[in-house]
Design an enzyme around this catalytic site. Structure first.
Site, PDB file in Angstrom:
ATOM      1  N   THR A 101       0.817  -1.199  -0.034  1.00 43.61           N
ATOM      2  CA  THR A 101       0.086  -0.112   0.021  1.00 43.61           C
ATOM      3  C   THR A 101       1.022   1.161   0.002  1.00 43.61           C
ATOM      4  O   THR A 101       0.679   2.406  -0.766  1.00 43.61           O
ATOM      5  CB  THR A 101      -1.020   0.005   1.258  1.00 43.61           C
ATOM      6  OG1 THR A 101      -1.753  -1.110   1.124  1.00 43.61           O
ATOM      7  CG2 THR A 101      -1.603   1.517   1.123  1.00 43.61           C
ATOM      8  N   ASN A 142      -4.053  -4.048  -4.080  1.00 44.20           N
ATOM      9  CA  ASN A 142      -4.174  -5.425  -4.221  1.00 44.20           C
ATOM     10  C   ASN A 142      -4.209  -5.728  -5.771  1.00 44.20           C
ATOM     11  O   ASN A 142      -3.923  -7.280  -6.054  1.00 44.20           O
ATOM     12  CB  ASN A 142      -5.242  -6.217  -3.396  1.00 44.20           C
ATOM     13  CG  ASN A 142      -5.299  -5.975  -2.124  1.00 44.20           C
ATOM     14  OD1 ASN A 142      -4.141  -5.438  -1.579  1.00 44.20           O
ATOM     15  ND2 ASN A 142      -6.127  -5.921  -1.287  1.00 44.20           N
ATOM     16  N   THR A 187      35.778 -37.697 -13.924  1.00 42.51           N
ATOM     17  CA  THR A 187      34.569 -38.120 -13.235  1.00 42.51           C
ATOM     18  C   THR A 187      34.903 -38.346 -11.868  1.00 42.51           C
ATOM     19  O   THR A 187      36.187 -39.162 -11.569  1.00 42.51           O
ATOM     20  CB  THR A 187      33.806 -39.435 -13.990  1.00 42.51           C
ATOM     21  OG1 THR A 187      34.524 -40.474 -13.747  1.00 42.51           O
ATOM     22  CG2 THR A 187      33.061 -39.196 -15.337  1.00 42.51           C
ATOM     23  N   SER A 318      46.738 -11.366  -3.587  1.00 42.10           N
ATOM     24  CA  SER A 318      47.033 -11.541  -2.172  1.00 42.10           C
ATOM     25  C   SER A 318      47.809 -10.189  -1.808  1.00 42.10           C
ATOM     26  O   SER A 318      48.620  -9.415  -2.684  1.00 42.10           O
ATOM     27  CB  SER A 318      48.040 -12.685  -1.954  1.00 42.10           C
ATOM     28  OG  SER A 318      48.445 -12.865  -0.595  1.00 42.10           O
ATOM     29  N   LYS A 324      50.659 -13.842  -6.799  1.00 45.18           N
ATOM     30  CA  LYS A 324      49.498 -14.792  -6.758  1.00 45.18           C
ATOM     31  C   LYS A 324      48.237 -14.100  -7.468  1.00 45.18           C
ATOM     32  O   LYS A 324      48.060 -12.809  -6.947  1.00 45.18           O
ATOM     33  CB  LYS A 324      49.260 -15.048  -5.281  1.00 45.18           C
ATOM     34  CG  LYS A 324      48.235 -16.226  -5.095  1.00 45.18           C
ATOM     35  CD  LYS A 324      47.889 -16.666  -3.544  1.00 45.18           C
ATOM     36  CE  LYS A 324      46.898 -17.920  -3.600  1.00 45.18           C
ATOM     37  NZ  LYS A 324      45.796 -17.494  -3.646  1.00 45.18           N
TER      38      LYS A 324
END
Length: 472
Positions: A101, A142, A187, A318, A324
């Site tokens: 509302t 609504n 897998t 890092s 890195k």
């Protein structure tokens, strides 16, 4: 600051004199200090509300319920909002009590005051153009709020579809680029049988393509609206034919394939379409997150991991380890997926909390879905542009893994037979030598024969439908 005096059913309220919102909006801003994210954070919500109020005014005018002057003022105000003006006046929190509302009244008050200014009156002189009586004519929160949410979701889903297709195309391009790169498939994180890197990336393109279809299917459900149902779907205070006409007007204004729900009482309380959409978003997020996990694994190392592909370096990885570089783009997409999965639970519980003729929890549903759609759209573009398109293959490493893998003997079964393949596998395991080397040493195949057997064309059988999916 100067103030003007307004009132609502709670009582009098002082509103900043230059504010376009009114008493109900101000109360809502005071009541709901929740997320800190106002409705204006999502401009598409404002566009949706403007189109709804514009369509309603035109419909009411055609039905003889709203005079030309007021109609013109409302349409003018809505066009101003559609031109990105006055969005800062939408100040209510995205999550709020009251089934939306506060959002509806924020729109009603802003449109009324823009219209009043256009008509030559002062803000708050609602005798001439009233937020409830005129702007909200033949409407209820609504039917306005759910319709607004659906219009907004359709627009955001269209953006997500574009983003997903962009990401799918990026993976498909890499699939073609890597079609000649032989590598070992895995897998359970163990060596399996050879494949091409192109097939691996092609599977990612296919996965996203499948989910594009699921998003499009979910969008069809969102296109059903309940405008004209008013409070509980019975159409109280709406004139005959209003629901059909306002839906047609909205269809014309938005260009969306909107349909009026066949049962407005059901449509006013049912949030099943949101649950369906949220589930689809979760599905997409889970699958793209899995792809990102794969990219992180395939690029791991670079010296002590798989190192089959290189992700483009985006930032130092890092504050303590020099040199890195981390897979930060897949990582952020993983976190987007976690957020979407959590949002799906919010939507599920909010939908379940509906009671009788209305679900008052739609603001939480709106906040979760709009957040998920926004971060997914942005994240997928980021993944494509700042990661996938820059991926390169370490072809020599991929080839060496194939030659050294025990899994290679499975591919050589048709050439040397099961018994010899088992013999080669056992010796390779015991000695640590490569299958490639032992096969040549034992004279089971010449180097030329083995090279031909290890070519991508001989090693990999590609289903024609898989090729077609990658080409698209």
């Amino acid at each position: 600051m100067n103030f003007r005096k307004e009132h609502d059913c709670i009582g009098p309220k002082e509103v900043p004199a230059e504010a376009l919102y009114g008493a109900q909006t101000l109360r809502a801003s005071e009541n709901f200090h929740i997320t800190g994210i106002p409705v204006s954070h999502y401009p598409q919500i404002i566009y949706s509300l403007a189109n709804i109020k514009k369509a309603a005014a035109i419909t009411n005018n055609e039905l003889g319920k709203l005079d030309d002057e007021k109609t013109e003022a409302i349409v003018f105000a809505c066009n101003e909002l559609l031109d990105d003006k006055y969005h800062d006046q939408f100040i209510v929190d995205i999550i709020q009590g009251g089934a939306g509302t506060s959002t509806n009244m924020n729109a009603n008050e802003v449109i009324a005051n823009i219209g009043l200014g256009h008509m030559g009156f002062k803000y708050g002189e609602y005798d001439h153009l009233h937020p409830n009586i005129h702007v909200n004519m033949a409407q209820s929160t609504n039917d306005v709020y759910p319709t607004c949410l659906r219009l907004t979701l359709i627009a955001k889903m269209n953006q997500l579809i574009e983003s997903m297709d962009y990401l799918r195309s990026a993976f498909a391009a890499k699939s073609r680029e890597f079609s000649h790169v032989l590598k070992m498939g895995r897998t359970q994180l163990q060596d399996a049988v050879p494949m091409t890197l192109g097939q691996e990336f092609g599977s990612y393109a296919t996965m996203i393509g499948e989910d594009l279809d699921r998003v499009r299917e979910a969008k069809k459900l969102i296109c059903e609206i309940n405008m004209g149902g008013t409070a509980i779907g019975t159409g109280l205070n709406a004139p005959p034919k209003y629901a059909q006409i306002v839906t047609e007007k909205l269809r014309d204004l938005t260009g969306f394939k909107l349909e009026l729900a066949p049962d407005l009482v059901e449509a006013t309380q049912d949030t099943g379409a949101y649950v369906q959409l949220s589930g689809v978003l979760k599905r997409v997020a889970v699958k793209v997150s899995k792809i990102c996990n794969d990219l992180r694994l395939l690029s791991s190392g670079p010296r002590c991991g798989l190192n089959e592909i290189n992700l483009p370096p985006m930032a130092p990885g890092s504050s303590i380890m020099p040199g890195k570089v981390n897979p930060i783009i897949p990582e952020v997409v993983n976190q987007i997926a976690f957020t979407v999965i959590g949002g799906d639970m919010t939507v599920t519980m909010a939908a379940e909390a509906g009671q009788l003729e209305l679900n008052v929890m739609e603001p939480a549903i709106a906040a979760s879905l709009l957040n998920s759609l926004t971060i997914m759209r942005r994240g997928f573009r980021t993944l494509a542009d700042r990661c996938v398109t820059g991926i390169t293959a370490n072809e020599d490493i991929c080839r060496r893994y194939v030659e050294n893998s025990i899994g290679l003997v499975t591919a050589l079964n048709p050439y040397i037979g099961y018994e010899k393949s088992t013999e080669v596998a056992n010796e390779a395991l015991k000695s640590g030598r490569s299958v490639y080397e032992i096969v040549i040493e034992k004279g089971y195949m010449s180097k030329e024969e083995l090279e031909k057997a290890l070519s991508p064309e001989s090693m990999v059988q590609v289903h024609p439908l898989s090729l077609e999916a990658v080409r698209k």
